[in-house]
Design an enzyme around this catalytic site. Sequence first.
Site, mmCIF file in Angstrom:
data_model
loop_
_atom_site.group_PDB
_atom_site.id
_atom_site.type_symbol
_atom_site.label_atom_id
_atom_site.label_comp_id
_atom_site.label_asym_id
_atom_site.label_seq_id
_atom_site.Cartn_x
_atom_site.Cartn_y
_atom_site.Cartn_z
ATOM 1 N NE ARG A 300 -4.513 -1.035 1.345
ATOM 2 C CZ ARG A 300 -4.930 -2.095 2.064
ATOM 3 N NH1 ARG A 300 -4.308 -2.412 3.165
ATOM 4 N NH2 ARG A 300 -5.957 -2.788 1.665
ATOM 5 C CE LYS A 378 -5.809 3.346 -1.485
ATOM 6 N NZ LYS A 378 -7.173 3.784 -1.715
ATOM 7 C CG PHE A 430 -6.604 1.755 -7.912
ATOM 8 C CD1 PHE A 430 -5.916 2.624 -7.122
ATOM 9 C CD2 PHE A 430 -6.196 1.588 -9.234
ATOM 10 C CE1 PHE A 430 -4.827 3.324 -7.611
ATOM 11 C CE2 PHE A 430 -5.100 2.281 -9.736
ATOM 12 C CZ PHE A 430 -4.433 3.147 -8.928
ATOM 13 C CD GLU A 431 -2.563 -0.448 -4.693
ATOM 14 O OE1 GLU A 431 -2.062 -0.181 -3.590
ATOM 15 O OE2 GLU A 431 -1.917 -0.494 -5.741
ATOM 16 N N GLY A 432 -8.339 -0.647 -2.371
ATOM 17 C CA GLY A 432 -9.187 -0.378 -1.204
ATOM 18 C C GLY A 432 -9.762 1.015 -1.304
#
Length: 644
Positions: A300, A378, A430-432
């Site tokens: 992350r 993040k 994205f990425e959560g």
Amino acid sequence: MLLSSNTSEVTVATTQVSEKQSRAVGEAARETEWRKPSFGKELFLGRFQLDLINPLPEQDPEQVAKGEAFLDKLDAYVRSDVDSELIEREGRLPDEVFHRLAELGAFGMKIDEKYGGLGLSNLYYCKALTLAGSANSSIGVLLSAHQSIGVPQPLKLFGTEEQKQAFLPRLAAGEVSAFLLTEPDVGSDPARLKTTATPVEGGYRLNGVKLWATNGTVATLLVVMAHVPKSEGHRGGITAFVVEGDAEGVTIERRNEFMGLRGLENSVTRFHDVFVPAENLIGKEGQGLKIALTTLNTGRLSLPASCVAAGKWCLTVAREWAAERVQWGRPVGEHEAVSKKIAFIAASTYGLEAMLQLCCLLADDDRNDIRIEAALVKLYASELTWLVADELIQIRGGRGYETAASLAARGERPIAAEQVLRDLRINRIFEGSTEIMHLLIAREAVDAHLSVAGDIIDPEADIKRKARAGAKAGAFYARWLPTLVAGRGQLPAGYGDFGPLAKHLRYVERASRKLARSTFYAMSRWQGKMERKQAFLGRIVDIGAELFAMSAACVRARAERDTCPEGAELADLFCRQARLRAEALFEGLWSNTDAIDSAAARRVAKGRYAFLEQGIVPPPSEGDWVEQWEPGPSKRPDVRRRVR
Ligand SMILES: Cc1cc2nc3c(=O)[nH]c(=O)nc-3n(C[C@H](O)[C@H](O)[C@H](O)COP(=O)(O)OP(=O)(O)OC[C@H]3O[C@@H](n4cnc5c(N)ncnc54)[C@H](O)[C@@H]3O)c2cc1C
């Protein structure tokens, strides 16, 4: 996923997935153990353990020398030879970019030297991503998707020696990898995963369709998440595989296009009866999501690296432009309304870089568990940098909205501010997504409470379990609650070695206890219903992020007080701004429109306010909202791109 420790139900490959099953899948993917200390976990419990992050861990001098030498080479290349306008115009990275990055070793930054990589530390990896991403965001995303979520990182953590030897040298040399979890019906909710890996002689047969795989059109090695059906000898569940991109039965059906990141090679990939040898399974069957989440603990960090790049870039443009552009008798930067934006951009960039640097150093040092900190950075970086880029557009006025190509055509400096905004937007998804990150971090923030008192609020726990939990919770809270009453933040001389920044750390210490008290109060009030209080939980997490960011800024300023004394001014500015945000969030915990907003949204859903939608040409009403796919051979031409 949230506020429930029940993992009894696991995923089934079906479209009929209940909320309970989705949560159980999320919960089962969590790393449940805390083997190392965690600053973030303690912070949410009201224990401000500054010694876990201060002084900053030092990098090994050899790592520094290696990292600096690589940065010099990368800098020389991206500064002079990357044509960002061409990438934007043609909507793709030229082959040459892949070749040169491969020559430099950029595809192996995170791969150990013994497998042909550069073996850079997390700090230098992220510095390199910041640098490459500042030349063109798509290059940063290419490199980070390849190394942070693609094949190298899960293999590093979970791969066998044979797998490492088989795949890592290829990747270090320039073959590209991608990570394929998302499907048309699977975004934030992996329980709905439909791609299957059916056990056959010597391996598995893979069938399914994967959506939005970054690097998917160019990748030759893929990490694919697929559901293994439970059968004799197979525990089944969502499982991670390394799959050859050129294996028979793999079709790249589309290259997707987006509002930003025009150079992204992002695919729809279909698997039809693709044979995957058993030795390509990563970890064990059923561990796929856990592997993905653990990979993201450090993975992350690459996204904030691109946010830092954007912050630095915005700061340069804001500074130069605001001094040059004169309106109403002064440079625009001297008008108070604009000067506040410049101060926000400068302070935010400093704070973000401090957070990222701290997380990287902690990751390299490997003494702390950084899963909460990496998730916080993040979340925080993607939200804050979006505001930073938006403020830059405002400072630039009409030119902020104009494309670089149009500016150049009129004879002005080609500043691509609108592109930066477009390129950044995806970071909040994205990425959560931000909403999922809030839930994920909130889950970790209340973990200590759940582990002692979870059964009390679990509607499925029987009376015996509840009684046991009651006794355990009583003992825990009798010890813990008194620690929230007083602390070093109340001492006028607390954290005095931080000089003028000490007052900010005293605030963090006090606010951390207040945060823990608020969480405890909310849990006692709402109990099992707390998991539905997403707005409340979001604010709790956002306060934690502000407090972590303030701590990081102060620790950085202190570490750099001799080499960069002016940094303390920015740390002070950042902390003042962050404190105001944190205070507003505290206020919002108990004074908000959450309940009436939810009720209003239900009325919107029922069509009560349909009158408000009249008077416009309506959006398209034909076509599926979500594409339905069936297993089987592809009916579309293969659009894979193989870099010569
Ligand atoms: C450019 C791009 C690159 C990508 N790269 C990759 C890649 O390399 N590999 C890969 O596997 N995927 C990739 N993705 C997919 C990306 O990770 C997903 O878009 C993301 O996970 C969100 O899923 P979704 O878009 O289906 O949104 P949905 O899950 O449909 O969510 C829609 C909205 O609802 C919210 N929401 C959903 N569930 C909840 C909940 N429980 N509580 C509160 N809010 C909720 C979401 O936050 C969002 O705001 C990429 C996507 C894009 C656009």
